[in-house]
Design an enzyme around this catalytic site. Structure first.
Site, mmCIF file in Angstrom:
data_model
loop_
_atom_site.group_PDB
_atom_site.id
_atom_site.type_symbol
_atom_site.label_atom_id
_atom_site.label_comp_id
_atom_site.label_asym_id
_atom_site.label_seq_id
_atom_site.Cartn_x
_atom_site.Cartn_y
_atom_site.Cartn_z
ATOM 1 C CE LYS A 54 -3.851 -2.356 2.186
ATOM 2 N NZ LYS A 54 -4.578 -2.700 3.411
ATOM 3 C CD GLN A 98 -3.512 -4.336 6.488
ATOM 4 O OE1 GLN A 98 -3.409 -3.366 5.747
ATOM 5 N NE2 GLN A 98 -4.135 -5.444 6.131
ATOM 6 C CG ASP A 121 -9.714 0.062 4.914
ATOM 7 O OD1 ASP A 121 -9.435 -0.245 3.732
ATOM 8 O OD2 ASP A 121 -9.024 -0.282 5.882
#
Ligand code: NAD
Length: 296
Positions: A54, A98, A121
Site C-alpha cells: 500500500k 490494517q 477503507d
C-alpha cells in the site's frame, strides 16, 4: 487448458493507478497532495506485506504516504489517541488501520473512531449506511468489493438487470458490501455463508459468482454455471511439493483449472482481486483529497 477469459487484475490496477497519478498531478496545481496514513499494530507477516504494498503504491501515485507501526501491546487509548491526531492532521486525507488487530483491542471502537470523511477503507457505519442505502457517490466503498465490481462491470457492463449474482461469504469487509454493490447495479443477489444449505446448487444459479470465504479451492468446477463470471476473492496459502521440494503458494477459494473450463471469465489468484484492492484504496484516498478541495 482454460477456456475462460482471464480477468487481469494486475493490468486493470496498473491502468487505474496511471489515471490516479494524472489526477493527483491536477490536484497538485491546487496545492493539495493526497495523504494516506496506514496504521499497523504488531508484527503479523501477511499484514506487513499488505502495508508495504500500500505504501509503495501510494508513493508511486505521488501521495504523501505515512506509516505508523505500533507495538502489539499498545493500549486502546494509545491507538485511539494516534487516530485522533491523524483525524486532525490536514495533510492526511485517508486513514486505515490494517486488520486484524490484536485481540485486546476492540476492532469496532477503533474503526468507528476514524472520521467518516477519512475512512478510505469504508468501514465506518456512516459509510456502510450510505452504501446500503445506494448512495455510492456520497460514501467510501470498501476497497475489495469496489475492485471486484469494476472487474464485473468490465465483463458485463454497469447494469446487471436480470442477472443472478451469488456471493459466498457475508463478512463486513467483503461479502456484505459486495452484495450491496451488486444490488445497486440491479442484479438479483443471494448471499451464502457457512450455514447455507446446498451451496453448490445455489452457486450453480449464478451468472456472477463471487467467492470470499478463505477456504482453498472450495468452489469446484461443477458449482459454476456455464458462461458465468467468477470473481475469486480468497487468498489462501497452501503447502505444495515442487520438484520434490516442500513449498507454499497462494491459491484462491475457487478450483481455478476446473472453473475456467466452464466460466466465461475468471480472476486468477494471485493477480486478480488483490491488486485491484490496493488500486481502489488509492482511488478512495484521491477522492477524499478532492473532496477537501470542494469543501465537503
Ligand atoms: P471472513 O472470515 O471474515 O468471512 C468468511 C465468510 O465465509 C463468512 O461469512 C463465513 O460465513 C463464510 N464461510 C465460511 N465457511 C464457509 C463454508 N464452508 N461455506 C460457505 N461459506 C463459508 O473472511 P473475509 O475477510 O471476508 O475474507 C474472505 C477471503 O478473502 C479470505 O481468504 C481473505 O484472505 C480474502 N480477502 C482478500 C482480499 C483481497 O484483496 N484479495 C481482501 C479481503 C479478503
Amino acid at each position: 487448458m482454460a477456456d475462460a477469459t482471464l480477468i487481469d487484475g494486475k493490468a486493470m490496477a496498473a491502468g487505474l493507478t496511471e489515471s490516479i497519478k494524472a489526477d493527483t498531478a491536477v490536484l497538485a496545481k491546487h496545492g493539495i497532495t493526497p495523504g494516506l496514513a496506514v496504521v499497523i499494530v504488531g508484527e503479523d507477516s501477511a499484514s506487513q506485506v499488505y502495508v508495504r504494498n500500500k505504501k509503495r503504491t501510494a508513493e508511486s501515485c505521488g501521495f504523501h504516504s505515512v506509516q505508523h507501526s505500533v507495538d502489539r501491546n499498545c493500549s486502546q487509548d494509545e491507538l485511539l489517541a494516534l487516530i485522533q491526531t491523524l483525524n486532525e492532521d490536514t495533510q492526511i486525507h485517508g486513514i486505515l488501520v490494517q486488520l486484524p488487530i490484536p485481540e485486546h483491542l476492540d476492532e469496532t471502537t477503533i474503526t468507528q473512531s476514524i472520521l467518516p470523511a477519512k475512512d478510505v477503507d469504508g468501514f465506518h457505519y456512516e459509510n456502510i449506511g450510505k452504501l446500503t442505502a445506494g448512495n455510492l457517490e456520497g460514501t467510501f466503498v470498501p476497497c475489495t468489493p469496489a475492485g471486484c465490481m469494476l472487474m464485473i462491470e468490465e465483463q458485463l457492463g454497469k447494469d446487471l438487470s436480470g442477472l443472478d449474482a451469488v456471493v459466498i461469504g457475508r463478512s463486513n469487509i467483503v461479502g456484505k458490501p459486495m452484495a450491496s454493490l451488486l444490488l445497486a447495479a440491479n442484479a438479483t443477489v443471494t448471499v451464502c455463508h457457512s450455514r447455507t444449505r446446498n451451496l453448490p446448487q445455489v452457486a450453480r444459479r449464478a451468472d456472477i459468482l463471487v467467492a470470499a470465504v478463505g477456504r482453498a479451492n472450495m468452489v469446484k468446477g461443477d458449482w459454476v454455471k456455464p458462461g458465468a463470471v467468477v470473481i475469486d476473492v480468497g487468498i489462501n496459502r497452501i503447502d505444495v511439493t515442487i520438484d520434490g521440494e516442500a513449498k507454499s503458494k497462494l491459491t484462491g477459494d475457487v478450483q481455478f483449472e476446473e472453473a475456467a473450463r466452464t466460466a466465461a471469465a475468471i480472476t486468477p489468484v494471485p493477480g486478480g482481486v488483490g491488486p485491484m484492492t490496493i488500486a481502489m484504496l488509492m482511488a478512495n484516498t484521491l477522492r477524499a483529497a478532492e473532496r477537501t478541495l470542494k469543501g465537503g
